[in-house]
Design a protein around this motif. Structure first.
Motif, PDB file in Angstrom:
ATOM      1  N   ASN A 112       0.861  -1.180   0.000  1.00  0.00           N
ATOM      2  CA  ASN A 112       0.000   0.000   0.000  1.00  0.00           C
ATOM      3  C   ASN A 112       0.900   1.233   0.000  1.00  0.00           C
ATOM      4  N   ASN A 113       1.184   1.704  -1.204  1.00  0.00           N
ATOM      5  CA  ASN A 113       2.144   2.789  -1.389  1.00  0.00           C
ATOM      6  C   ASN A 113       1.479   4.122  -1.705  1.00  0.00           C
ATOM      7  N   VAL A 114       0.282   4.091  -2.254  1.00  0.00           N
ATOM      8  CA  VAL A 114      -0.359   5.329  -2.688  1.00  0.00           C
ATOM      9  C   VAL A 114      -0.576   6.269  -1.504  1.00  0.00           C
ATOM     10  N   GLY A 115      -0.406   7.554  -1.736  1.00  0.00           N
ATOM     11  CA  GLY A 115      -0.598   8.522  -0.666  1.00  0.00           C
ATOM     12  C   GLY A 115      -0.334   9.930  -1.166  1.00  0.00           C
ATOM     13  N   ILE A 116      -0.606  10.900  -0.305  1.00  0.00           N
ATOM     14  CA  ILE A 116      -0.436  12.298  -0.669  1.00  0.00           C
ATOM     15  C   ILE A 116       0.020  13.070   0.566  1.00  0.00           C
ATOM     16  N   SER A 117       0.826  14.103   0.343  1.00  0.00           N
ATOM     17  CA  SER A 117       1.259  14.968   1.438  1.00  0.00           C
ATOM     18  C   SER A 117       0.932  16.410   1.072  1.00  0.00           C
ATOM     19  N   SER A 118       1.138  17.313   2.026  1.00  0.00           N
ATOM     20  CA  SER A 118       0.783  18.710   1.769  1.00  0.00           C
ATOM     21  C   SER A 118       1.534  19.595   2.757  1.00  0.00           C
ATOM     22  N   ARG A 119       1.298  20.886   2.645  1.00  0.00           N
ATOM     23  CA  ARG A 119       1.830  21.859   3.580  1.00  0.00           C
ATOM     24  C   ARG A 119       0.705  22.785   4.021  1.00  0.00           C
ATOM     25  N   GLY A 120       0.771  23.212   5.270  1.00  0.00           N
ATOM     26  CA  GLY A 120      -0.235  24.135   5.779  1.00  0.00           C
ATOM     27  C   GLY A 120      -0.333  24.070   7.288  1.00  0.00           C
ATOM     28  N   LYS A 121      -0.877  25.114   7.880  1.00  0.00           N
ATOM     29  CA  LYS A 121      -1.132  25.133   9.312  1.00  0.00           C
ATOM     30  C   LYS A 121      -2.433  24.394   9.598  1.00  0.00           C
TER      31      LYS A 121
ATOM     32  N   GLN B 218      -6.966  13.524   2.416  1.00  0.00           N
ATOM     33  CA  GLN B 218      -5.769  12.785   2.808  1.00  0.00           C
ATOM     34  C   GLN B 218      -6.126  11.538   3.604  1.00  0.00           C
ATOM     35  N   TRP B 219      -7.150  11.613   4.412  1.00  0.00           N
ATOM     36  CA  TRP B 219      -7.590  10.438   5.166  1.00  0.00           C
ATOM     37  C   TRP B 219      -7.968   9.311   4.207  1.00  0.00           C
ATOM     38  N   GLU B 220      -8.682   9.648   3.146  1.00  0.00           N
ATOM     39  CA  GLU B 220      -9.100   8.639   2.179  1.00  0.00           C
ATOM     40  C   GLU B 220      -7.907   8.033   1.445  1.00  0.00           C
ATOM     41  N   LEU B 221      -6.974   8.875   1.018  1.00  0.00           N
ATOM     42  CA  LEU B 221      -5.831   8.398   0.250  1.00  0.00           C
ATOM     43  C   LEU B 221      -4.800   7.687   1.112  1.00  0.00           C
ATOM     44  N   ASN B 222      -4.517   8.224   2.287  1.00  0.00           N
ATOM     45  CA  ASN B 222      -3.410   7.721   3.089  1.00  0.00           C
ATOM     46  C   ASN B 222      -3.795   6.619   4.065  1.00  0.00           C
ATOM     47  N   VAL B 223      -5.086   6.509   4.389  1.00  0.00           N
ATOM     48  CA  VAL B 223      -5.507   5.528   5.393  1.00  0.00           C
ATOM     49  C   VAL B 223      -6.561   4.567   4.838  1.00  0.00           C
ATOM     50  N   ILE B 224      -7.687   5.113   4.428  1.00  0.00           N
ATOM     51  CA  ILE B 224      -8.810   4.260   4.025  1.00  0.00           C
ATOM     52  C   ILE B 224      -8.466   3.402   2.819  1.00  0.00           C
ATOM     53  N   SER B 225      -7.683   3.933   1.884  1.00  0.00           N
ATOM     54  CA  SER B 225      -7.304   3.133   0.711  1.00  0.00           C
ATOM     55  C   SER B 225      -6.529   1.890   1.135  1.00  0.00           C
ATOM     56  N   ALA B 226      -5.643   2.035   2.134  1.00  0.00           N
ATOM     57  CA  ALA B 226      -4.883   0.884   2.621  1.00  0.00           C
ATOM     58  C   ALA B 226      -5.811  -0.125   3.306  1.00  0.00           C
ATOM     59  N   ILE B 227      -6.722   0.375   4.123  1.00  0.00           N
ATOM     60  CA  ILE B 227      -7.677  -0.517   4.798  1.00  0.00           C
ATOM     61  C   ILE B 227      -8.525  -1.249   3.765  1.00  0.00           C
ATOM     62  N   ARG B 228      -8.979  -0.515   2.771  1.00  0.00           N
ATOM     63  CA  ARG B 228      -9.822  -1.103   1.722  1.00  0.00           C
ATOM     64  C   ARG B 228      -9.075  -2.227   0.994  1.00  0.00           C
ATOM     65  N   CYS B 229      -7.835  -1.988   0.639  1.00  0.00           N
ATOM     66  CA  CYS B 229      -7.060  -2.996  -0.094  1.00  0.00           C
ATOM     67  C   CYS B 229      -6.724  -4.192   0.790  1.00  0.00           C
TER      68      CYS B 229
ATOM     69  N   ALA C 177       5.669  16.992  12.529  1.00  0.00           N
ATOM     70  CA  ALA C 177       6.426  18.230  12.341  1.00  0.00           C
ATOM     71  C   ALA C 177       5.453  19.377  12.115  1.00  0.00           C
ATOM     72  N   ARG C 178       5.961  20.597  12.149  1.00  0.00           N
ATOM     73  CA  ARG C 178       5.111  21.757  11.884  1.00  0.00           C
ATOM     74  C   ARG C 178       4.797  21.862  10.391  1.00  0.00           C
ATOM     75  N   PHE C 179       3.651  22.424  10.104  1.00  0.00           N
ATOM     76  CA  PHE C 179       3.293  22.897   8.760  1.00  0.00           C
ATOM     77  C   PHE C 179       3.102  21.790   7.726  1.00  0.00           C
ATOM     78  N   ILE C 180       2.798  20.571   8.145  1.00  0.00           N
ATOM     79  CA  ILE C 180       2.592  19.514   7.153  1.00  0.00           C
ATOM     80  C   ILE C 180       1.114  19.142   7.025  1.00  0.00           C
ATOM     81  N   GLY C 181       0.253  20.063   7.422  1.00  0.00           N
ATOM     82  CA  GLY C 181      -1.180  19.865   7.230  1.00  0.00           C
ATOM     83  C   GLY C 181      -1.684  18.581   7.878  1.00  0.00           C
ATOM     84  N   PRO C 182      -2.594  17.851   7.213  1.00  0.00           N
ATOM     85  CA  PRO C 182      -3.160  16.629   7.803  1.00  0.00           C
ATOM     86  C   PRO C 182      -2.249  15.417   7.712  1.00  0.00           C
TER      87      PRO C 182
END
Length: 272
Positions: free
Chosen positions: A89-98, A110-121, A148-153
């Motif tokens: 389960n490699n698919v995922g996305i990152s971002s920046r933001g407060k 991000q929850w769907e891409l980084n977590v739920i997709s892995a659970i689904r598979c 870390a700071r500023f990495i959004g969700p």
């Protein structure tokens, strides 16, 4: 003979980056690898780059955020191969933001891409993996262990993936299925240093950098892929790269304040 010779693997997010690097290592060792991503054209091009290697690359376009797509994918894999030895389960996305400025829609995405997709598979392919006492690899991040700071969700989702992976490891032990959490630092990529420019215009300069400014050398995806497969062969519980990050994680468990201090010390915002 390679451990992976004649085994069947499925890698999500396999059209480029780490996913393609893992697929390359597997195919070079004689495995049949199902390459999964949404873009059929990109998948076909990726598979063509592996055509001269001993194994076989099979592109199968699917959106792992779709229940219907993953069900269709599982049915096709079961019909063609009958079992599965490795799910990555490699698919995922990152971002920046407060965090306080981040929209709930961005958390959900991000929850769907980084977590739920892995659970689904995992839920879809578990019967095939149990049949072969295979391997499940979830690609986390150093942010799975320390935010870390500023990495959004991003850290929120990667911590959740780590929790899912640990519980899954405990529950599948008796079935003989190996579960591995991979926590890598920043991975080398062509757009490193500028990929977040549109998100970080009002953030400190370090937020634009890989790892939000953490002082670590970018990881070679091919070398990381090799380490991941070796960790599977040894049936490790986790793989943290670089290893020295374990010090931060251990300290953070003992004292969050000390952990925050160490993280500041090894990031770009520390001027000392």
């Amino acid at each position: 003979m390679s451990y992976w010779n004649e085994k069947v693997a499925l890698v999500t997010g396999a059209s480029r980056g780490l996913g393609l690097a893992i697929a390359r290592q597997l195919v070079s060792q004689g495995a049949t690898v199902i390459l999964v991503a949404r873009d059929q054209e990109a998948l076909t091009a990726a598979a063509e780059t592996l055509a001269t290697l001993p194994g076989m690359a099979v592109p199968m376009a699917a959106d792992v955020t779709s229940d219907d797509d993953v069900k269709r994918l599982e049915q096709e894999v079961a019909a063609r191969f009958g079992a599965l030895d490795l799910l990555v389960n490699n698919v995922g996305i990152s971002s920046r933001g407060k965090l306080l400025d981040t929209q709930l829609a961005d958390f959900r995405r991000q929850w769907e891409l980084n977590v739920i997709s892995a659970i689904r598979c995992v839920q879809a392919f578990a019967p095939l993996l149990i049949r072969r006492k295979g391997h499940i690899v979830n690609i986390g991040s150093l942010a799975s262990k320390s935010a870390a700071r500023f990495i959004g969700p991003y850290a929120t989702t990667k911590f959740a993936l780590a929790g899912f992976t640990q519980q899954l490891r405990l529950e599948l032990q008796e079935e003989g299925v190996h579960v591995l959490l991979v926590c890598p630092g920043p991975i080398a990529r062509d757009d490193a240093g500028n990929r977040y420019d549109d998100q970080a215009s009002d953030l400190p300069p370090e937020a634009r950098k890989p790892g939000a400014g953490v002082k670590l050398k970018a990881l070679d995806p091919d070398k990381l892929a090799t380490s991941i497969l070796q960790a599977c062969e040894r049936r490790q519980a986790d793989l943290i790269v670089p290893w020295k990050a374990r010090i931060l994680f251990a300290v953070s468990q003992i004292s969050p304040c000390w952990g925050d201090w160490l993280q500041a010390k090894f990031s770009s915002r520390n001027k000392g």
